[in-house]
Scaffold this active site. Structure first.
Site, PDB file in Angstrom:
ATOM      1  CB  THR A 112     -37.863  27.268 -13.099  1.00  0.00           C
ATOM      2  OG1 THR A 112     -38.840  27.759 -14.017  1.00  0.00           O
ATOM      3  CG2 THR A 112     -37.969  28.036 -11.781  1.00  0.00           C
ATOM      4  CG  HIS A 113     -38.306  24.045 -16.167  1.00  0.00           C
ATOM      5  ND1 HIS A 113     -38.520  22.697 -15.982  1.00  0.00           N
ATOM      6  CD2 HIS A 113     -39.171  24.682 -15.328  1.00  0.00           C
ATOM      7  CE1 HIS A 113     -39.481  22.524 -15.091  1.00  0.00           C
ATOM      8  NE2 HIS A 113     -39.884  23.722 -14.660  1.00  0.00           N
ATOM      9  CG  ASN A 118      -5.475  -5.519  11.411  1.00  0.00           C
ATOM     10  OD1 ASN A 118      -4.695  -5.400  10.465  1.00  0.00           O
ATOM     11  ND2 ASN A 118      -6.049  -6.666  11.725  1.00  0.00           N
ATOM     12  CB  SER A 173      -0.919  -0.001   1.219  1.00  0.00           C
ATOM     13  OG  SER A 173      -0.159  -0.153   2.403  1.00  0.00           O
ATOM     14  CD  GLU A 208     -15.678  23.367 -20.534  1.00  0.00           C
ATOM     15  OE1 GLU A 208     -16.536  23.686 -21.354  1.00  0.00           O
ATOM     16  OE2 GLU A 208     -14.474  23.243 -20.830  1.00  0.00           O
ATOM     17  CE  LYS A 216     -14.181  28.027 -28.578  1.00  0.00           C
ATOM     18  NZ  LYS A 216     -15.515  27.889 -28.163  1.00  0.00           N
ATOM     19  CB  SER A 252      -9.471  26.975 -29.798  1.00  0.00           C
ATOM     20  OG  SER A 252      -9.247  26.268 -31.005  1.00  0.00           O
ATOM     21  CD  GLN A 262      -2.754  -2.566   1.193  1.00  0.00           C
ATOM     22  OE1 GLN A 262      -2.266  -3.006   2.220  1.00  0.00           O
ATOM     23  NE2 GLN A 262      -2.326  -2.920   0.001  1.00  0.00           N
ATOM     24  CE1 TYR A 320      -7.063  -3.785   7.410  1.00  0.00           C
ATOM     25  CE2 TYR A 320      -6.227  -5.966   6.882  1.00  0.00           C
ATOM     26  CZ  TYR A 320      -6.263  -4.610   6.641  1.00  0.00           C
ATOM     27  OH  TYR A 320      -5.497  -4.079   5.642  1.00  0.00           O
ATOM     28  CG  ASN A 338     -12.927  27.324 -25.044  1.00  0.00           C
ATOM     29  OD1 ASN A 338     -13.840  27.964 -25.580  1.00  0.00           O
ATOM     30  ND2 ASN A 338     -12.005  26.678 -25.732  1.00  0.00           N
TER      31      ASN A 338
HETATM   32  N1  ARG Z   1      -1.526  -1.714   4.684  1.00  0.00           N
HETATM   33  C1  ARG Z   1      -2.617  -2.207   5.441  1.00  0.00           C
HETATM   34  C2  ARG Z   1      -3.870  -1.349   5.156  1.00  0.00           C
HETATM   35  O1  ARG Z   1      -3.738  -0.300   4.629  1.00  0.00           O
HETATM   36  C3  ARG Z   1      -2.306  -2.158   6.897  1.00  0.00           C
HETATM   37  C4  ARG Z   1      -2.974  -3.215   7.697  1.00  0.00           C
HETATM   38  C5  ARG Z   1      -2.438  -4.551   7.336  1.00  0.00           C
HETATM   39  N2  ARG Z   1      -3.078  -5.592   8.114  1.00  0.00           N
HETATM   40  C6  ARG Z   1      -3.057  -6.896   7.755  1.00  0.00           C
HETATM   41  N3  ARG Z   1      -3.721  -7.701   8.535  1.00  0.00           N
HETATM   42  N4  ARG Z   1      -2.460  -7.325   6.680  1.00  0.00           N
HETATM   43  O2  ARG Z   1      -4.957  -1.739   5.450  1.00  0.00           O
END
Ligand code: ARG
Length: 493
Positions: free
Chosen positions: A157-158, A112, A25, A292, A285, A279, A324, A319, A287
């Protein structure tokens, strides 16, 4: 290069670069790396206070963590071979101060509860920032409204000319929506601001951890009580993304109006060049590209919310690693919303409103016809529906004057207005755009009288919100300052 200390026991074998990248992650963890150091420091202070680790070991851990806090986390900790930043930092610590001290950092916790805490800390900061942006947005809208209390424009409106209003009244409508976004996000913040630490994997721990103490060190309102809920729940993230999606929907509607209003058809507004593109082929132009792109960013934020809901909805407690995958959506949604709203403030405050064009359009399309019907009701005893039909039929004939009304009355088989003593001047007075606006004096209406009252109460509400936001920000800043100074004291600095 050090091996990931979390994996080295149970697992063997080589992993491909692709595999490591897939599982890690690290990309999204850049958003929580600084928070992770604070979480580590708070955890070590608690372990030491509870005598779960010795003074000496705590000191060595804290010294290294403080060094990371002050000088930044080395790039090596962000390597993809670590599953996440938590493993990266722990591995780095062990490599720096040895396993006897470094290997005690993770006593009584799991990634966790650690990651859930880091996310909440970071989201707390992001929300405070977003709330400040909303304060500024509201301020700019109120200031603009204050300048345009007398600026008459058509209301739609509309997307058809409907009734005259003022630019102030229109801008106050947007301010009201952003004020509700403010309330929603600050409600979300009050649910983000709880600490999961001490929950460990989900079943807490047998060490005598002091959850309230850690929560206090990190400036949280308190602990998330149920330890399974603490590590499994992401409704706080879903709530934040939902609130941001609503806020971005409002921003997108403002953008849509800026696009329409700056078009050659309307010419109500001239956007500052900085917010526009031209453009590559059509040299004339100009824009409204920023508006947007912002409209589309609203879709991206909603996409982040949708993806996050889809990730969470099928997960059993507690968990699961799927969680993640929610984080990149969360950070992206928060970032897009922040950039969009910040730019929208500047786009609005630098825009030039063509009040003459707006005023010229205000009375078009029989936009004051309702007032003629109301005049027939108020001064001549008509039932509203009869007056509405009469005026509608006259307009169908292309005019709103006595002859057209008489003709319409004849078709309806009712007494002609001219025979009832209804005068041209009465009709002219009913049709007058400014008079029409002046007559609307009930709370929240477009008349300058009502708008001034609204403006003053909106400003009071804004100041109240700003005051409590500043209090919250000061509390968070103070808790970090105190955490660091406690850690320094512990190592005799
Ligand atoms: N990188 C993990 C996350 O973002 C951290 C927790 C990992 N826990 C595990 N039981 N593998 O959720």
């Amino acid at each position: 290069m050090e091996q990931d200390v979390v994996r080295r026991g149970r697992l063997t074998g080589e992993r491909s670069g692709e595999m490591m990248h897939f599982l890690s992650s690290m990309g999204a963890d850049r958003c929580i790396a600084d928070a992770d150091i604070l979480v580590d420091i708070a955890h070590v202070l608690m372990l030491s206070r509870q005598k779960i680790i010795g003074k000496e070991q705590a000191g060595r851990l804290l010294e290294t963590l403080l060094e990371l806090y002050e000088n930044g986390i080395p790039e090596a900790a962000f390597d993809d071979r670590f599953e996440d930043i938590h493993a990266g930092i722990e591995t780095l610590l062990i490599a720096t101060i040895g396993e006897d001290a470094g290997g005690r950092l993770h006593i009584g916790r799991s990634r966790n509860d650690e990651v859930a805490t880091c996310i909440r800390l970071r989201v707390r900061d992001d929300l405070v920032r977003q709330l400040s942006i909303l304060i500024r947005m509201r301020e700019v809208l109120l200031d603009l409204a204050g300048e345009h209390i007398e600026s008459v424009m058509p209301g739609f409106t509309h997307l058809q000319h409907a009734q005259p209003t003022t630019l102030a009244h229109h801008l106050l409508a947007h301010e009201a929506a952003f004020a509700r976004d403010y309330q929603r996000l600050s409600g979300a913040l009050s649910r983000v601001d709880w600490c999961p630490l001490g929950s460990a994997a989900f079943a807490s721990t047998s060490y005598p951890v002091q959850r309230e103490f850690v929560a206090g060190l990190l400036g949280f309102q308190g602990v998330l009580e149920n330890t399974m809920d603490a590590v499994s729940s992401r409704d706080f993230a879903l709530e934040v993304l939902s609130c941001l999606s609503i806020m971005m929907t409002h921003a997108s509607r403002v953008c849509e109006e800026l696009v329409v209003w700056s078009s050659g058809f309307a010419r109500f507004v001239e956007l500052d060049d900085a917010f526009c593109s031209t453009s590559s082929i059509m040299p004339q132009k100009k824009n409204p590209d920023t508006a947007e792109v912002m409209r589309a960013k609203a879709a991206s934020v909603l996409g982040s919310a949708t993806a996050s809901f889809a990730i969470v909805k099928g997960l059993p407690l507690s968990y699961n690693r799927d969680l993640q995958e929610l984080n990149p959506h969360l950070w992206r949604g928060i970032r897009d919303a922040k950039h969009s709203t910040r730019l929208l403030i500047d786009m609005l405050s630098s825009a030039t409103f063509n009040t003459a064009v707006m005023a010229g359009e205000a009375g078009k399309g029989f936009s004051t016809a309702t007032d003629v019907a109301d005049m027939l009701v108020q001064s001549h005893g008509f039932a509203f529906r009869t007056a509405h039909t009469l005026v509608g039929k006259a307009i169908q004939k292309g005019a709103l004057d006595i002859p057209a009304l008489d003709q319409a009355a004849e078709e309806m088989g009712i007494q002609p207005p001219s025979k009832m003593g209804i005068r041209d001047e009465e009709i002219a007075a009913a049709l007058d755009v400014r008079a029409c606006i002046e007559r609307r004096r009930a709370p929240g209406s477009p008349s300058p009288f009502a708008v001034r009252i609204s403006l003053s109460s909106r400003r009071t509400a804004l100041h109240e919100d700003l005051r409590s936001l500043e209090e919250r920000m000061a509390h968070y800043a103070e808790s970090v300052r105190r955490l660091i100074s406690d850690a320094k004291k512990e190592v005799g600095k």
